[in-house]
Enzyme design. Structure first.
Site, PDB file in Angstrom:
ATOM      1  N   ASN A 154      62.575  66.222 -10.283  1.00 27.37           N
ATOM      2  CA  ASN A 154      63.454  65.115  -9.898  1.00 27.37           C
ATOM      3  C   ASN A 154      63.337  64.970  -8.387  1.00 27.37           C
ATOM      4  OD1 ASN A 154      65.539  63.382  -9.307  1.00 27.37           O
ATOM      5  ND2 ASN A 154      67.180  64.756  -9.996  1.00 27.37           N
ATOM      6  N   TRP A 155      62.556  63.985  -7.968  1.00 27.52           N
ATOM      7  CA  TRP A 155      62.280  63.843  -6.530  1.00 27.52           C
ATOM      8  C   TRP A 155      63.454  63.201  -5.788  1.00 27.52           C
ATOM      9  CZ3 TRP A 155      56.413  61.944  -6.396  1.00 27.52           C
ATOM     10  CH2 TRP A 155      55.616  62.968  -6.931  1.00 27.52           C
ATOM     11  N   LYS A 156      64.450  62.719  -6.517  1.00 26.29           N
ATOM     12  CA  LYS A 156      65.651  62.096  -5.922  1.00 26.29           C
ATOM     13  C   LYS A 156      65.254  61.026  -4.901  1.00 26.29           C
ATOM     14  CE  LYS A 156      68.335  66.185  -7.008  1.00 26.29           C
ATOM     15  NZ  LYS A 156      69.491  67.028  -6.721  1.00 26.29           N
ATOM     16  N   HIS A 178      72.598  61.848 -14.405  1.00 28.54           N
ATOM     17  CA  HIS A 178      72.575  62.956 -13.438  1.00 28.54           C
ATOM     18  C   HIS A 178      73.941  63.064 -12.764  1.00 28.54           C
ATOM     19  CE1 HIS A 178      71.617  65.296  -9.883  1.00 28.54           C
ATOM     20  NE2 HIS A 178      70.570  65.733 -10.553  1.00 28.54           N
ATOM     21  N   GLU A 206      74.792  63.427  -9.819  1.00 25.23           N
ATOM     22  CA  GLU A 206      74.947  62.611  -8.603  1.00 25.23           C
ATOM     23  C   GLU A 206      75.306  61.177  -8.974  1.00 25.23           C
ATOM     24  OE1 GLU A 206      71.173  63.716  -6.911  1.00 25.23           O
ATOM     25  OE2 GLU A 206      71.953  65.733  -6.589  1.00 25.23           O
ATOM     26  N   GLU A 218      72.947  71.098 -16.261  1.00 24.54           N
ATOM     27  CA  GLU A 218      72.927  71.296 -14.812  1.00 24.54           C
ATOM     28  C   GLU A 218      74.347  71.547 -14.306  1.00 24.54           C
ATOM     29  OE1 GLU A 218      69.178  69.390 -12.948  1.00 24.54           O
ATOM     30  OE2 GLU A 218      70.760  67.899 -12.959  1.00 24.54           O
ATOM     31  N   GLY A 265      71.308  71.962  -5.673  1.00 30.15           N
ATOM     32  CA  GLY A 265      71.035  71.829  -4.240  1.00 30.15           C
ATOM     33  C   GLY A 265      71.797  72.824  -3.380  1.00 30.15           C
ATOM     34  N   SER A 300      69.054  74.533  -8.618  1.00 28.23           N
ATOM     35  CA  SER A 300      68.434  75.549  -7.758  1.00 28.23           C
ATOM     36  C   SER A 300      67.384  76.403  -8.484  1.00 28.23           C
ATOM     37  CB  SER A 300      69.499  76.443  -7.114  1.00 28.23           C
ATOM     38  OG  SER A 300      70.323  75.675  -6.251  1.00 28.23           O
ATOM     39  N   GLY A 304      64.909  69.956  -8.651  1.00 25.34           N
ATOM     40  CA  GLY A 304      65.096  69.029  -7.538  1.00 25.34           C
ATOM     41  C   GLY A 304      64.296  69.489  -6.334  1.00 25.34           C
ATOM     42  N   GLY A 305      64.958  70.172  -5.417  1.00 22.99           N
ATOM     43  CA  GLY A 305      64.351  70.582  -4.142  1.00 22.99           C
ATOM     44  C   GLY A 305      62.960  71.183  -4.260  1.00 22.99           C
TER      45      GLY A 305
END
Ligand code: PGA
Length: 253
Positions: free
Chosen positions: A9-11, A95, A97, A167, A173, A212, A233-234
């Site tokens: 997930n490159w956000k 998601h 977010e 999640e 994150g 994470s 993600g990250g």
């Protein structure tokens, strides 16, 4: 045997050029991995270019959200029809977010999941509790609510195309991942919920963990019985770390 899915997930990161560089960097590194489904989810504006960059590779294209209507007077929205048109196979839906900043609800998630399935896109439907909810002891209630609300009305055939991503919001994150045992406990709970509604399909449904996930914790998380992949993600923004996570999911590399 459930085939593991590792999705990046490159956000809201990377202009088109950098997205393409990332995709091209990844391609040769994961080319030998044949037993894991690999997905990257760039920003909308980079979908077409990344799609071309990964053409005829083992990496699939996904989007990060979609609207449930196909077309019309819905300024600013992007539909499943449009995502299909640029080569998407997956779409992240609900998601945390989006739930937190953009008013996503179980009802909107359910509509989006249905629209994604209609267009042949596999929804990656995200569920998970906040820190406050975990500390209040309501994790299972929240997760049940997200799962049952999101998949309401789906047939046994449809549910097989849905990927559920557990999640925990407190792990996204933050560098604080759930322990493999904490994650497994919730994954088993989710599969139990699915079993009640879809006795035959429940064992086949992919339940990813997200929050994470890094090269150094991926193998242990992915070795849990009901963890069938990761939404990353990250660590998906670097070729090296994403490759290591993909390889941790593979039995052969
Ligand atoms: P993270 O994000 O790996 O950076 O924690 C996961 C996600 O939000 O999907």
């Amino acid at each position: 045997m459930r085939r593991k899915i590792i999705a990046g997930n490159w956000k809201l990161n990377n202009i088109v050029r950098d997205s393409v560089i990332l995709a091209q960097g990844l391609k040769p590194e994961v080319a030998s991995v044949t037993d894991v489904e690999i997905v990257v989810c760039p920003v909308y504006t980079a979908l077409e270019s990344v799609g071309k960059a990964i053409e005829s590779s083992n990496i699939k294209l996904g989007a990060q959200d979609m609207y449930w209507e196909d077309q019309g007077a819905f300024t600013g929205e992007v539909s499943g029809m449009l995502l299909k048109d640029v080569g998407c196979r997956y779409c992240i839906i609900g998601h945390s977010e989006r739930r937190q900043y953009f008013g996503e609800t179980n009802e909107s998630v359910n509509k989006k999941v249905k629209a994604a399935l209609k267009w042949g896109l596999r929804p990656i439907m995200c569920v998970g509790e906040t820190l406050q909810e975990r500390e209040a002891g309501t994790t299972f209630d929240v997760v049940r609510d997200h799962v049952e609300g999101g998949i309401a009305g789906l047939s046994e055939k449809e549910i097989l195309d849905v990927v559920i991503a557990y999640e925990p919001v407190w792990a996204i994150g933050t560098g604080k991942n759930a322990t493999p045992q904490q994650a497994q406990e919730v994954h088993a709970f989710i599969r139990g919920l699915l079993k009640k509604q879809y006795a035959a399909a429940a064992e086949e449904i992919i339940i990813q963990y997200g929050g994470s996930v890094k090269p150094d914790n991926a193998a242990e998380l992915l070795s849990q019985e009901d963890i069938d992949g990761a939404l990353v993600g990250g660590a998906s923004l670097k070729v090296d770390s994403f490759t290591k996570i993909v390889k941790a999911a593979s039995a052969k590399v």
